[in-house]
Enzyme design. Structure first.
Site, PDB file in Angstrom:
ATOM      1  N   GLU A   1       0.854  -1.198   0.000  1.00 51.23           N
ATOM      2  CA  GLU A   1       0.000   0.000   0.000  1.00 51.23           C
ATOM      3  C   GLU A   1       0.880   1.235   0.000  1.00 51.23           C
ATOM      4  OE1 GLU A   1      -2.854   0.429   3.182  1.00 51.23           O
ATOM      5  OE2 GLU A   1      -3.509  -1.642   3.064  1.00 51.23           O
TER       6      GLU A   1
ATOM      7  N   GLU B   1     -13.733   5.521  -0.924  1.00 50.14           N
ATOM      8  CA  GLU B   1     -14.639   4.597  -0.223  1.00 50.14           C
ATOM      9  C   GLU B   1     -15.441   5.371   0.815  1.00 50.14           C
ATOM     10  OE1 GLU B   1     -12.535   0.669   0.671  1.00 50.14           O
ATOM     11  OE2 GLU B   1     -10.907   1.897  -0.104  1.00 50.14           O
TER      12      GLU B   1
ATOM     13  N   LYS C   1     -15.773   4.488   4.843  1.00 53.57           N
ATOM     14  CA  LYS C   1     -14.602   4.423   5.736  1.00 53.57           C
ATOM     15  C   LYS C   1     -14.803   5.400   6.894  1.00 53.57           C
ATOM     16  CE  LYS C   1     -11.104   1.788   4.268  1.00 53.57           C
ATOM     17  NZ  LYS C   1      -9.929   2.080   3.465  1.00 53.57           N
TER      18      LYS C   1
ATOM     19  N   GLU D   1      -9.661   9.629   4.938  1.00 56.31           N
ATOM     20  CA  GLU D   1      -9.920   8.186   4.823  1.00 56.31           C
ATOM     21  C   GLU D   1     -10.857   7.845   3.668  1.00 56.31           C
ATOM     22  OE1 GLU D   1      -8.821   5.397   6.310  1.00 56.31           O
ATOM     23  OE2 GLU D   1      -7.280   6.647   7.220  1.00 56.31           O
TER      24      GLU D   1
END
Ligand SMILES: *[C@@H]1O[C@H](CO)[C@@H](O)[C@H](O)[C@H]1NC(C)=O
Ligand SMILES: *[C@@H]1O[C@H](CO)[C@@H](O)[C@H](O)[C@H]1NC(C)=O
Length: 350
Positions: free
Chosen positions: A269, A322, A325, A331
């Protein structure tokens, strides 16, 4: 007799072959396909998107059947994940591990090209009650792979955050946290070595930059910008042109300190958020675009000062924003794409 036109074609052909050869020695860019959202496209559409982008590596955070089916017959390499909650039960039961491999791997290969199983995610930065089960679970799953003759096609590993390091600066002083170094990390590195697997690192220059509050770490250095002031490791004289390389080398030095100095490393990541709360300095569309575009150029051309010429396959976090999250605004804004498949910013991924 060869005419000049033919000669030129021959030259071009050789140039093409050379490019292909060089390309083979480069780290590959993949993406993290996280799905903590209620508005994402169907897995089939995502599979088509990655094919259009010529992305060859994708990583998911579970072993969702629909997703695994969507990547069948695409040639895309898929990394799947054993949920953290299942690690303890897998560690103590060969039967459970074999069943896990059957249900989540055997049923899908070779149509779906599963290449890695990650056992949990950032376990050693979290709940300590799982730590001692981690390596035993990896061995049990490896035995499961062997049972189905898949151990040469699929590697088992587990991703770590930078929190596993007690010291990361200068990189040559890199060491693992004393409470995991000999108890978990050494047996883990032994597993990776014996099974010819890779060390998985989640490395976020953005988080280091944010944590530092702009005091010592220059934004250019975090963003892999060519005009960043270089940082020299006083012990080795090695010159670092970006924070990511420094993080990678600190981790490799930490492995060296445990006498494992040749385990390949992949970046499972990394990325940069395109939006954040007011306190999250540096989170912006221009910075995210700069980081990820520089990242693509960087990993496809260079090793690090400690491992020049080495390949570091790298997975950008993340494919999509997303919306479910929890936590600060950043985030929900790590994506290269909005859920409607529009790019958040222009990026070239090859
Ligand atoms: C580096 O270049 C960027 C533009 O690419 C510029 O915004 C920044 O101010 C430069 N920084 C330094 C330290 O020269
Ligand atoms: C996709 O979503 C983004 C963010 O909500 C929006 O700005 C953009 O206009 C949308 N694009 C299309 C083509 O609908």
């Amino acid at each position: 007799m060869m005419n000049s036109k033919c000669f030129i074609w021959l030259m071009l052909w050789q140039l093409l072959l050379l490019c292909l050869l060089l390309h083979c020695a480069e780290g590959k860019i993949g993406v993290n396909y996280g799905r903590v959202a209620d508005n994402l496209p169907k897995p089939m559409e995502v599979s088509r998107l990655l094919q259009t982008l010529s992305i060859e590596n994708v990583k998911i955070f579970d072993a969702n059947r629909q997703v695994l089916h969507a990547f069948a017959y695409t040639g895309i390499s898929v990394t799947i994940c054993v949920p953290n909650e299942e690690i303890i039960s897998l560690a103590v039961s060969a039967q459970a591990a074999c069943t896990w491999i059957y249900n989540n791997v055997k049923q899908f290969v070779p149509a779906t090209k599963i290449t890695y199983i990650m056992v949990g995610n950032e376990i050693l930065g979290g709940d300590p009650t799982i730590w001692s089960a981690l390596v035993p679970a990896m061995w049990q799953l490896y035995t499961g792979l062997r049972y189905y003759n898949l151990e040469n096609k699929i590697k088992i590993s587990t991703p770590h955050s930078l929190a596993v390091l007690a010291t990361s600066f200068p990189p040559s002083a890199g060491t693992f946290q004393p409470n995991i170094a000999t108890s978990v990390m050494a047996p883990l590195l032994r597993f990776l070595k014996l099974t010819q697997s890779d060390f998985m690192l989640n490395a976020y220059p953005y988080l280091a930059y944010l944590g530092d509050g702009g005091k010592h770490i220059a934004l250019e250095f975090a963003l892999i910008e060519p005009n960043a002031t270089k940082v020299v490791d006083p012990n080795t004289g090695l010159e670092y042109s970006c924070l990511l390389d420094l993080m990678i080398d600190a981790t490799i030095y930490a492995m060296k300190a445990l006498n494992y100095d040749d385990i390949p490393l992949i970046i499972t990541e990394t990325g940069w958020p395109s939006q954040g709360d007011p306190s999250e300095i540096g989170a912006s569309i221009p910075n995210a675009a700069i980081y990820n575009n520089n990242l693509v150029k960087h990993v496809t051309t260079l090793g690090t000062p400690l491992r020049p010429g080495a390949e570091f396959d790298t997975y950008i976090f993340a494919l999509f924003n997303e919306d479910l999250k929890p936590g600060p605004a950043s985030e929900r804004n790590w994506g290269l794409f909005y859920p409607n498949l529009t790019q958040v910013y222009a990026i070239s991924l090859n």
